[in-house]
Design a protein around this motif. Structure first.
Motif, PDB file in Angstrom:
ATOM      1  N   ASP A 167       0.786  -1.233   0.000  1.00 25.02           N
ATOM      2  CA  ASP A 167       0.000   0.000   0.000  1.00 25.02           C
ATOM      3  C   ASP A 167       0.819   1.284   0.000  1.00 25.02           C
ATOM      4  O   ASP A 167       0.277   2.362  -0.252  1.00 25.02           O
ATOM      5  CB  ASP A 167      -0.928   0.028   1.212  1.00 25.02           C
ATOM      6  CG  ASP A 167      -0.147   0.049   2.525  1.00 25.02           C
ATOM      7  OD1 ASP A 167       0.958  -0.545   2.570  1.00 25.02           O
ATOM      8  OD2 ASP A 167      -0.627   0.648   3.501  1.00 25.02           O
ATOM      9  N   ALA A 168       2.112   1.228   0.279  1.00 29.53           N
ATOM     10  CA  ALA A 168       2.896   2.447   0.489  1.00 29.53           C
ATOM     11  C   ALA A 168       4.022   2.576  -0.527  1.00 29.53           C
ATOM     12  O   ALA A 168       4.758   1.615  -0.796  1.00 29.53           O
ATOM     13  CB  ALA A 168       3.478   2.469   1.908  1.00 29.53           C
ATOM     14  N   TYR A 169       4.182   3.808  -1.070  1.00 31.77           N
ATOM     15  CA  TYR A 169       5.163   4.088  -2.130  1.00 31.77           C
ATOM     16  C   TYR A 169       5.739   5.485  -1.944  1.00 31.77           C
ATOM     17  O   TYR A 169       5.164   6.322  -1.236  1.00 31.77           O
ATOM     18  CB  TYR A 169       4.507   3.958  -3.506  1.00 31.77           C
ATOM     19  CG  TYR A 169       3.961   2.576  -3.767  1.00 31.77           C
ATOM     20  CD1 TYR A 169       4.753   1.611  -4.385  1.00 31.77           C
ATOM     21  CD2 TYR A 169       2.680   2.217  -3.346  1.00 31.77           C
ATOM     22  CE1 TYR A 169       4.268   0.320  -4.587  1.00 31.77           C
ATOM     23  CE2 TYR A 169       2.197   0.931  -3.544  1.00 31.77           C
ATOM     24  CZ  TYR A 169       2.993   0.000  -4.162  1.00 31.77           C
ATOM     25  OH  TYR A 169       2.530  -1.273  -4.351  1.00 31.77           O
ATOM     26  N   THR A 170       6.883   5.723  -2.594  1.00 31.48           N
ATOM     27  CA  THR A 170       7.545   7.028  -2.463  1.00 31.48           C
ATOM     28  C   THR A 170       7.540   7.847  -3.749  1.00 31.48           C
ATOM     29  O   THR A 170       8.041   8.961  -3.756  1.00 31.48           O
ATOM     30  CB  THR A 170       9.001   6.842  -1.994  1.00 31.48           C
ATOM     31  OG1 THR A 170       9.721   6.067  -2.966  1.00 31.48           O
ATOM     32  CG2 THR A 170       9.060   6.139  -0.635  1.00 31.48           C
ATOM     33  N   LEU A 171       6.995   7.303  -4.827  1.00 33.88           N
ATOM     34  CA  LEU A 171       6.957   8.037  -6.093  1.00 33.88           C
ATOM     35  C   LEU A 171       5.598   7.858  -6.756  1.00 33.88           C
ATOM     36  O   LEU A 171       5.108   6.731  -6.907  1.00 33.88           O
ATOM     37  CB  LEU A 171       8.046   7.536  -7.044  1.00 33.88           C
ATOM     38  CG  LEU A 171       8.100   8.203  -8.429  1.00 33.88           C
ATOM     39  CD1 LEU A 171       8.497   9.670  -8.313  1.00 33.88           C
ATOM     40  CD2 LEU A 171       9.075   7.470  -9.352  1.00 33.88           C
ATOM     41  N   MET A 172       4.987   8.988  -7.142  1.00 30.74           N
ATOM     42  CA  MET A 172       3.739   8.958  -7.900  1.00 30.74           C
ATOM     43  C   MET A 172       3.962   9.661  -9.232  1.00 30.74           C
ATOM     44  O   MET A 172       4.417  10.808  -9.267  1.00 30.74           O
ATOM     45  CB  MET A 172       2.603   9.652  -7.147  1.00 30.74           C
ATOM     46  CG  MET A 172       1.293   9.676  -7.927  1.00 30.74           C
ATOM     47  SD  MET A 172      -0.076  10.495  -7.063  1.00 30.74           S
ATOM     48  CE  MET A 172       0.469  12.216  -7.125  1.00 30.74           C
ATOM     49  N   SER A 173       3.642   8.988 -10.344  1.00 33.70           N
ATOM     50  CA  SER A 173       3.811   9.546 -11.680  1.00 33.70           C
ATOM     51  C   SER A 173       2.443   9.651 -12.342  1.00 33.70           C
ATOM     52  O   SER A 173       1.697   8.662 -12.395  1.00 33.70           O
ATOM     53  CB  SER A 173       4.743   8.668 -12.522  1.00 33.70           C
ATOM     54  OG  SER A 173       6.001   8.509 -11.886  1.00 33.70           O
ATOM     55  N   ILE A 174       2.115  10.836 -12.850  1.00 35.33           N
ATOM     56  CA  ILE A 174       0.814  11.087 -13.476  1.00 35.33           C
ATOM     57  C   ILE A 174       1.036  11.345 -14.962  1.00 35.33           C
ATOM     58  O   ILE A 174       1.771  12.265 -15.333  1.00 35.33           O
ATOM     59  CB  ILE A 174       0.111  12.303 -12.843  1.00 35.33           C
ATOM     60  CG1 ILE A 174       0.150  12.223 -11.318  1.00 35.33           C
ATOM     61  CG2 ILE A 174      -1.324  12.404 -13.328  1.00 35.33           C
ATOM     62  CD1 ILE A 174      -0.289  13.502 -10.626  1.00 35.33           C
ATOM     63  N   ASP A 175       0.401  10.545 -15.799  1.00 37.52           N
ATOM     64  CA  ASP A 175       0.536  10.656 -17.253  1.00 37.52           C
ATOM     65  C   ASP A 175      -0.747  11.259 -17.834  1.00 37.52           C
ATOM     66  O   ASP A 175      -1.821  10.679 -17.740  1.00 37.52           O
ATOM     67  CB  ASP A 175       0.788   9.266 -17.840  1.00 37.52           C
ATOM     68  CG  ASP A 175       0.992   9.288 -19.351  1.00 37.52           C
ATOM     69  OD1 ASP A 175       0.896  10.367 -19.955  1.00 37.52           O
ATOM     70  OD2 ASP A 175       1.238   8.210 -19.924  1.00 37.52           O
ATOM     71  N   PHE A 176      -0.604  12.457 -18.428  1.00 37.82           N
ATOM     72  CA  PHE A 176      -1.753  13.155 -18.996  1.00 37.82           C
ATOM     73  C   PHE A 176      -1.869  12.984 -20.509  1.00 37.82           C
ATOM     74  O   PHE A 176      -2.713  13.621 -21.144  1.00 37.82           O
ATOM     75  CB  PHE A 176      -1.655  14.661 -18.684  1.00 37.82           C
ATOM     76  CG  PHE A 176      -1.694  14.994 -17.221  1.00 37.82           C
ATOM     77  CD1 PHE A 176      -2.831  14.770 -16.471  1.00 37.82           C
ATOM     78  CD2 PHE A 176      -0.584  15.547 -16.592  1.00 37.82           C
ATOM     79  CE1 PHE A 176      -2.872  15.080 -15.119  1.00 37.82           C
ATOM     80  CE2 PHE A 176      -0.618  15.882 -15.247  1.00 37.82           C
ATOM     81  CZ  PHE A 176      -1.768  15.644 -14.504  1.00 37.82           C
ATOM     82  N   SER A 177      -1.048  12.139 -21.104  1.00 32.88           N
ATOM     83  CA  SER A 177      -1.026  12.024 -22.562  1.00 32.88           C
ATOM     84  C   SER A 177      -2.333  11.471 -23.124  1.00 32.88           C
ATOM     85  O   SER A 177      -2.626  11.637 -24.311  1.00 32.88           O
ATOM     86  CB  SER A 177       0.149  11.154 -23.018  1.00 32.88           C
ATOM     87  OG  SER A 177       0.015   9.821 -22.543  1.00 32.88           O
ATOM     88  N   GLY A 178      -3.126  10.802 -22.298  1.00 32.37           N
ATOM     89  CA  GLY A 178      -4.390  10.247 -22.749  1.00 32.37           C
ATOM     90  C   GLY A 178      -5.552  11.212 -22.721  1.00 32.37           C
ATOM     91  O   GLY A 178      -6.679  10.851 -23.091  1.00 32.37           O
ATOM     92  N   LEU A 179      -5.303  12.442 -22.295  1.00 31.18           N
ATOM     93  CA  LEU A 179      -6.361  13.448 -22.269  1.00 31.18           C
ATOM     94  C   LEU A 179      -6.591  14.025 -23.658  1.00 31.18           C
ATOM     95  O   LEU A 179      -5.724  13.943 -24.535  1.00 31.18           O
ATOM     96  CB  LEU A 179      -6.001  14.581 -21.296  1.00 31.18           C
ATOM     97  CG  LEU A 179      -5.947  14.215 -19.818  1.00 31.18           C
ATOM     98  CD1 LEU A 179      -5.544  15.437 -18.992  1.00 31.18           C
ATOM     99  CD2 LEU A 179      -7.302  13.684 -19.329  1.00 31.18           C
ATOM    100  N   SER A 180      -7.750  14.611 -23.854  1.00 26.65           N
ATOM    101  CA  SER A 180      -8.056  15.266 -25.112  1.00 26.65           C
ATOM    102  C   SER A 180      -7.016  16.347 -25.388  1.00 26.65           C
ATOM    103  O   SER A 180      -6.734  17.187 -24.537  1.00 26.65           O
ATOM    104  CB  SER A 180      -9.450  15.899 -25.032  1.00 26.65           C
ATOM    105  OG  SER A 180      -9.766  16.590 -26.216  1.00 26.65           O
TER     106      SER A 180
END
Length: 233
Positions: A167-180
């Motif tokens: 459940d626990a992590y130190t890095l979050m990556s958000i990919d917006f390439s799939g947005l309009s």
């Protein structure tokens, strides 16, 4: 005649369904991991100032990238401000503004002495000791873009002396390439649960198991031998 005018009014009164993004969340339980010897503090609520030192990396649709370190601001807030984005956090949620179309955004909390807690479960084996119930990335507010947002959590966290949960992590990556439009062009509010460590600086890399190191060493020797044979031909 009455019905002729009433029907359009009825359609106007029906609210239109707003387009909303689809969020896909994945996590990498294997690979690089970090540990704490003193654990999560009792008050697990993380404020903006608790994220001081967090590294925020923004990649834009135009191919440029910038890295900004999180800093505290007034009261309990904190922020990262780049040339094409600003990210602000007080309590909840994060407030992201952009002036250039954003392809991706990553939040690395290792230097901030905090961890992402992505699971609501409190069951043994699923919940890291001390983290309580958490939740993964979710869009907040009314500015919900159209398309797909892919969120990946990696670089896992564990409490020293305990088996690692998922459940626990130190890095979050958000990919917006799939947005309009291929990226995020408007503001966005989002939430993700964060827990702070009891003691600042109490986060270190977990050494690889000896068996894995032995395997990596053997694989390296095999590669070197193959290279020598090719050179001898």
């Amino acid at each position: 005649m009455f019905k002729k005018f009433l029907l359009p009014l009825i359609f106007l009164a029906i609210p239109c369904a707003a387009m909303a993004s689809t969020v896909n969340v994945t996590h990498k339980s294997i690979g690089e991991q970090y540990q704490s010897f003193h654990g999560i503090r009792d008050n697990t609520v993380t404020q903006g100032r608790d994220l001081t030192g967090m590294v925020v990396t923004a990649s834009y649709v135009d191919g440029t990238t910038e890295v900004v370190t999180w800093s505290p601001t007034r009261n309990s807030f904190g922020q990262s401000v780049g040339s094409g984005f600003s990210l602000i956090y007080g309590w909840r949620p994060f407030e992201l503004s952009v002036t250039k179309s954003l392809l991706s955004l990553s939040l690395d909390v290792r230097a901030a002495n905090a961890v992402f807690d992505i699971s609501r479960s409190t069951q043994p084996g699923e919940d890291t000791y001390g983290t309580k119930g958490g939740y993964a990335f979710e869009v907040a507010g009314d500015d919900d873009p159209e398309g797909v947002i892919d969120v990946t959590y990696s670089k896992g966290f564990k409490l020293a002396g305990h088996e690692r949960a998922t459940d626990a992590y130190t890095l979050m990556s958000i990919d917006f390439s799939g947005l309009s439009g291929g990226g995020l062009s408007n503001g966005l509010q989002f939430r993700t649960d964060l827990d702070s460590l009891s003691i600042s600086g109490d986060l270190s890399s977990v050494p690889l198991p000896a068996s894995l190191l032995l395997f990596a060493s053997a694989f390296g020797l095999m590669g070197a031998g193959a290279a020598r044979r090719r050179a001898a031909r």
